[in-house]
Design an enzyme around this catalytic site. Sequence first.
Site, PDB file in Angstrom:
ATOM      1  N   SER A 168      36.057  36.284  40.185  1.00 25.06           N
ATOM      2  CA  SER A 168      36.373  36.586  38.780  1.00 25.06           C
ATOM      3  C   SER A 168      35.611  35.712  37.783  1.00 25.06           C
ATOM      4  CB  SER A 168      37.884  36.517  38.529  1.00 25.06           C
ATOM      5  OG  SER A 168      38.378  35.242  38.822  1.00 25.06           O
ATOM      6  N   GLU A 216      38.965  49.766  48.741  1.00 23.38           N
ATOM      7  CA  GLU A 216      37.650  50.326  49.084  1.00 23.38           C
ATOM      8  C   GLU A 216      37.117  49.808  50.423  1.00 23.38           C
ATOM      9  OE1 GLU A 216      36.677  46.379  47.347  1.00 23.38           O
ATOM     10  OE2 GLU A 216      38.240  47.879  47.022  1.00 23.38           O
ATOM     11  N   ARG A 264      41.286  36.251  49.210  1.00 17.76           N
ATOM     12  CA  ARG A 264      41.550  35.295  48.114  1.00 17.76           C
ATOM     13  C   ARG A 264      42.222  36.018  46.942  1.00 17.76           C
ATOM     14  NH1 ARG A 264      36.740  34.049  50.035  1.00 17.76           N
ATOM     15  NH2 ARG A 264      35.542  34.988  48.362  1.00 17.76           N
ATOM     16  N   CYS A 306      41.583  43.341  42.817  1.00 14.71           N
ATOM     17  CA  CYS A 306      41.388  41.905  43.045  1.00 14.71           C
ATOM     18  C   CYS A 306      40.898  41.222  41.759  1.00 14.71           C
ATOM     19  CB  CYS A 306      40.456  41.681  44.234  1.00 14.71           C
ATOM     20  SG  CYS A 306      40.493  39.987  44.851  1.00 14.71           S
ATOM     21  N   HIS A 330      41.916  45.159  48.307  1.00 12.71           N
ATOM     22  CA  HIS A 330      40.656  45.906  48.215  1.00 12.71           C
ATOM     23  C   HIS A 330      40.805  47.265  48.903  1.00 12.71           C
ATOM     24  CE1 HIS A 330      37.782  42.718  46.861  1.00 12.71           C
ATOM     25  NE2 HIS A 330      38.751  41.939  47.284  1.00 12.71           N
TER      26      HIS A 330
END
Length: 196
Positions: free
Chosen positions: A49, A172, A135, A79, A170
Site C-alpha cells: 500500500s 484473483e 500480509r 488487500c 486476494h
Amino acid sequence: MVKIGVLGLQGAVREHVKSVEASGAEAVVVKRIEQLEEIDGLILPGGESTTMRRLIDKYAFMEPLRTFAKSGKPMFGTCAGMILLAKTLIGYEEAHIGAMDITVERNAFGRQKDSFEAALSIEGVGEDFVGVFIRAPYVVEVADNVEVLSKHGDRMVAVRQDQFLAASFHPELTDDHRVTAYFVEMVKEAKMKKVV
C-alpha cells in the site's frame, strides 16, 4: 459488455485481468488518468500500500480516483486496495481515497501469519471460497451503512457499501472467480441504473 479497469500501477494486475475476463467482462489495465473515463468499474489490486500510494502520487492519480469514487461507478479494493478505499486507517492520520465508512488495520494478522489460506463463507457469493491472505489488512469497524459480507474468525474480511466492495484477501489468486463475478454484477447493475 461492461468494461472493468484494473489500476495498473502495481500489484496483482494480470491475475485480476484474467479473473475479470473469466467473469464475462472486458478488462482494461488503467495506467493513464484519461482511461478512467472509459470504464464502468475499477479494481484496486493488492500490492504494497505505501508503494502504491507513492505511485498514485507520482502519476497524480489521487484526485481522479476520488472523483471516480464520487461518480457512482463501482470500485473494488483487494488487500492494499481495501486500505486505499478506507476512510480511517489505524495508526495513520489521513486516508487515501477515503470512500468507505470503514476503519482498517494494516498487516493485521501479524508477521507470523504473513500469508495463509482460509475457507470463507461470503454473503451473496457462497460457501467455501478460498481466501488467500498475504500480509492482509482487516476491517476493525464499520458504519451502519456498511454490509459485512464475510468474517474470518471474528475479523471482518469482506465488506460492501453501496457501489464499493472491499476484501482483505486476494480473490484473483485462485481459479474461483465468484467474488470477481459478484463485482461484475455490481458494475452491470450500476450501469443499468445510469441508462434508465
